[in-house]
Design a protein around this motif. Structure first.
Motif, PDB file in Angstrom:
ATOM      1  N   TYR A 151       0.812  -1.227   0.000  1.00 44.29           N
ATOM      2  CA  TYR A 151       0.000   0.000   0.000  1.00 44.29           C
ATOM      3  C   TYR A 151       0.834   1.261   0.000  1.00 44.29           C
ATOM      4  O   TYR A 151       0.609   2.185  -0.762  1.00 44.29           O
ATOM      5  N   SER A 152       1.805   1.319   0.902  1.00 43.63           N
ATOM      6  CA  SER A 152       2.519   2.573   1.114  1.00 43.63           C
ATOM      7  C   SER A 152       3.404   2.956  -0.056  1.00 43.63           C
ATOM      8  O   SER A 152       3.857   4.087  -0.141  1.00 43.63           O
ATOM      9  N   SER A 153       3.632   2.058  -0.965  1.00 39.01           N
ATOM     10  CA  SER A 153       4.553   2.335  -2.063  1.00 39.01           C
ATOM     11  C   SER A 153       3.845   2.676  -3.365  1.00 39.01           C
ATOM     12  O   SER A 153       4.448   2.640  -4.425  1.00 39.01           O
ATOM     13  N   ASN A 154       2.590   3.041  -3.289  1.00 39.39           N
ATOM     14  CA  ASN A 154       1.839   3.155  -4.529  1.00 39.39           C
ATOM     15  C   ASN A 154       0.896   4.343  -4.517  1.00 39.39           C
ATOM     16  O   ASN A 154       0.496   4.820  -3.474  1.00 39.39           O
ATOM     17  N   CYS A 155       0.558   4.800  -5.692  1.00 34.13           N
ATOM     18  CA  CYS A 155      -0.442   5.844  -5.851  1.00 34.13           C
ATOM     19  C   CYS A 155      -1.832   5.232  -5.747  1.00 34.13           C
ATOM     20  O   CYS A 155      -2.040   4.081  -6.156  1.00 34.13           O
ATOM     21  N   MET A 156      -2.779   5.959  -5.201  1.00 30.01           N
ATOM     22  CA  MET A 156      -4.163   5.517  -5.122  1.00 30.01           C
ATOM     23  C   MET A 156      -5.082   6.634  -5.588  1.00 30.01           C
ATOM     24  O   MET A 156      -4.710   7.805  -5.572  1.00 30.01           O
ATOM     25  N   GLY A 157      -6.280   6.252  -5.975  1.00 31.28           N
ATOM     26  CA  GLY A 157      -7.181   7.265  -6.493  1.00 31.28           C
ATOM     27  C   GLY A 157      -8.641   6.995  -6.196  1.00 31.28           C
ATOM     28  O   GLY A 157      -9.022   5.906  -5.774  1.00 31.28           O
ATOM     29  N   TRP A 158      -9.445   8.027  -6.403  1.00 30.13           N
ATOM     30  CA  TRP A 158     -10.903   7.942  -6.320  1.00 30.13           C
ATOM     31  C   TRP A 158     -11.476   8.239  -7.700  1.00 30.13           C
ATOM     32  O   TRP A 158     -11.050   9.194  -8.365  1.00 30.13           O
ATOM     33  N   ALA A 199      -9.443   3.118  -6.094  1.00 30.84           N
ATOM     34  CA  ALA A 199      -8.558   2.377  -6.991  1.00 30.84           C
ATOM     35  C   ALA A 199      -7.160   2.322  -6.400  1.00 30.84           C
ATOM     36  O   ALA A 199      -6.681   3.304  -5.826  1.00 30.84           O
ATOM     37  N   ALA A 200      -6.513   1.185  -6.575  1.00 31.61           N
ATOM     38  CA  ALA A 200      -5.183   0.983  -6.008  1.00 31.61           C
ATOM     39  C   ALA A 200      -4.329   0.144  -6.955  1.00 31.61           C
ATOM     40  O   ALA A 200      -4.837  -0.450  -7.910  1.00 31.61           O
ATOM     41  N   GLY A 201      -3.044   0.105  -6.658  1.00 38.03           N
ATOM     42  CA  GLY A 201      -2.144  -0.714  -7.468  1.00 38.03           C
ATOM     43  C   GLY A 201      -1.835  -0.071  -8.805  1.00 38.03           C
ATOM     44  O   GLY A 201      -2.218  -0.577  -9.861  1.00 38.03           O
ATOM     45  N   LEU A 202      -1.159   1.079  -8.753  1.00 34.62           N
ATOM     46  CA  LEU A 202      -0.832   1.795  -9.986  1.00 34.62           C
ATOM     47  C   LEU A 202       0.040   0.925 -10.884  1.00 34.62           C
ATOM     48  O   LEU A 202       1.053   0.374 -10.452  1.00 34.62           O
ATOM     49  N   ARG A 203      -0.352   0.811 -12.130  1.00 39.88           N
ATOM     50  CA  ARG A 203       0.399  -0.012 -13.091  1.00 39.88           C
ATOM     51  C   ARG A 203       1.680   0.710 -13.522  1.00 39.88           C
ATOM     52  O   ARG A 203       1.731   1.940 -13.581  1.00 39.88           O
ATOM     53  N   ALA A 204       2.677  -0.061 -13.875  1.00 37.35           N
ATOM     54  CA  ALA A 204       3.933   0.514 -14.358  1.00 37.35           C
ATOM     55  C   ALA A 204       3.672   1.359 -15.601  1.00 37.35           C
ATOM     56  O   ALA A 204       2.923   0.953 -16.488  1.00 37.35           O
ATOM     57  N   GLY A 205       4.286   2.539 -15.630  1.00 43.45           N
ATOM     58  CA  GLY A 205       4.157   3.419 -16.778  1.00 43.45           C
ATOM     59  C   GLY A 205       2.989   4.377 -16.716  1.00 43.45           C
ATOM     60  O   GLY A 205       2.802   5.192 -17.621  1.00 43.45           O
ATOM     61  N   TRP A 206       2.192   4.335 -15.655  1.00 42.16           N
ATOM     62  CA  TRP A 206       0.999   5.179 -15.565  1.00 42.16           C
ATOM     63  C   TRP A 206       1.141   6.300 -14.530  1.00 42.16           C
ATOM     64  O   TRP A 206       0.169   7.001 -14.259  1.00 42.16           O
ATOM     65  N   ARG A 229       2.164   9.203 -14.539  1.00 39.39           N
ATOM     66  CA  ARG A 229       1.822  10.563 -14.954  1.00 39.39           C
ATOM     67  C   ARG A 229       0.353  10.701 -15.345  1.00 39.39           C
ATOM     68  O   ARG A 229      -0.087  11.787 -15.740  1.00 39.39           O
ATOM     69  N   ARG A 230      -0.389   9.607 -15.260  1.00 41.52           N
ATOM     70  CA  ARG A 230      -1.799   9.629 -15.631  1.00 41.52           C
ATOM     71  C   ARG A 230      -2.653   9.003 -14.530  1.00 41.52           C
ATOM     72  O   ARG A 230      -3.419   8.070 -14.777  1.00 41.52           O
ATOM     73  N   PRO A 231      -2.562   9.513 -13.314  1.00 41.59           N
ATOM     74  CA  PRO A 231      -3.226   8.871 -12.174  1.00 41.59           C
ATOM     75  C   PRO A 231      -4.745   9.027 -12.150  1.00 41.59           C
ATOM     76  O   PRO A 231      -5.401   8.385 -11.338  1.00 41.59           O
ATOM     77  N   LEU A 232      -5.285   9.859 -13.026  1.00 38.32           N
ATOM     78  CA  LEU A 232      -6.742  10.035 -13.064  1.00 38.32           C
ATOM     79  C   LEU A 232      -7.379   9.276 -14.216  1.00 38.32           C
ATOM     80  O   LEU A 232      -8.549   9.506 -14.542  1.00 38.32           O
ATOM     81  N   GLN A 233      -6.639   8.387 -14.803  1.00 40.71           N
ATOM     82  CA  GLN A 233      -7.195   7.534 -15.846  1.00 40.71           C
ATOM     83  C   GLN A 233      -7.461   6.146 -15.262  1.00 40.71           C
ATOM     84  O   GLN A 233      -6.604   5.585 -14.587  1.00 40.71           O
ATOM     85  N   SER A 234      -8.612   5.608 -15.538  1.00 44.46           N
ATOM     86  CA  SER A 234      -9.009   4.347 -14.901  1.00 44.46           C
ATOM     87  C   SER A 234      -8.091   3.185 -15.268  1.00 44.46           C
ATOM     88  O   SER A 234      -7.913   2.253 -14.475  1.00 44.46           O
ATOM     89  N   GLY A 235      -7.476   3.244 -16.447  1.00 50.58           N
ATOM     90  CA  GLY A 235      -6.575   2.172 -16.853  1.00 50.58           C
ATOM     91  C   GLY A 235      -5.309   2.087 -16.039  1.00 50.58           C
ATOM     92  O   GLY A 235      -4.558   1.110 -16.153  1.00 50.58           O
ATOM     93  N   ALA A 236      -5.083   3.091 -15.190  1.00 53.30           N
ATOM     94  CA  ALA A 236      -3.852   3.148 -14.419  1.00 53.30           C
ATOM     95  C   ALA A 236      -3.810   2.162 -13.264  1.00 53.30           C
ATOM     96  O   ALA A 236      -2.744   1.888 -12.722  1.00 53.30           O
ATOM     97  N   TYR A 237      -4.952   1.628 -12.854  1.00 59.19           N
ATOM     98  CA  TYR A 237      -5.030   0.860 -11.619  1.00 59.19           C
ATOM     99  C   TYR A 237      -5.426  -0.590 -11.836  1.00 59.19           C
ATOM    100  O   TYR A 237      -6.275  -0.897 -12.686  1.00 59.19           O
ATOM    101  N   ALA A 238      -4.826  -1.447 -11.006  1.00 64.19           N
ATOM    102  CA  ALA A 238      -5.081  -2.878 -11.115  1.00 64.19           C
ATOM    103  C   ALA A 238      -6.201  -3.355 -10.197  1.00 64.19           C
ATOM    104  O   ALA A 238      -6.839  -4.368 -10.483  1.00 64.19           O
TER     105      ALA A 238
END
Length: 127
Positions: A29-36, A97-104, A106-115
């Motif tokens: 958890y602590s090593s990743n970006c998360m979003g709503w 949303a959690a688990g930011l995918r590699a390469g995303w 710079r695009r944390p508000l796009q739904s494809g960014a999260y696993a």
């Protein structure tokens, strides 16, 4: 097993406030970006806010800037969304949303960014 669980939704009148919470477990958890994110009936899912692992950097959709605040407590593995001055157009199902995918990063508000995604919590704002 990764679990992402939202809570705190409900019904409120326009101008009111709500705070959403998201409990995440089963991944670093602590090593990743998360979003709503949110999705209103008949509309596509849209990014609302995101926060990077250190908590110092965040991003917001223009529609919620100045009204919503995203925060995280790494010690509790919990993400928050404080929503103030709510409007009827904020009515939607809100997803964590959690688990930011590699390469995303710079695009944390796009739904494809999260696993990983929660089941969602309903927010209804009446006029």
């Amino acid at each position: 097993q990764v679990q992402v669980v939202e809570s705190g939704g409900g019904s409120v009148q326009a101008g009111g406030s709500l705070r959403l919470s998201c409990a995440a477990s089963g991944y670093p958890y602590s090593s990743n970006c998360m979003g709503w994110f949110r999705q209103a009936p008949g509309k596509e899912r849209e990014g609302v806010a995101a926060i990077y692992s250190g908590g110092g950097r965040s991003a917001y959709a223009d529609s919620v800037k100045g009204r919503f605040t995203i925060a995280r407590d790494n010690a509790k593995n919990t993400l928050y969304l404080q929503m103030n001055t709510l409007k009827p157009e904020d009515t939607a199902v809100y997803y964590c949303a959690a688990g930011l995918r590699a390469g995303w990063s710079r695009r944390p508000l796009q739904s494809g960014a999260y696993a990983y995604w929660g089941q969602g919590t309903q927010v209804t704002v009446s006029s």
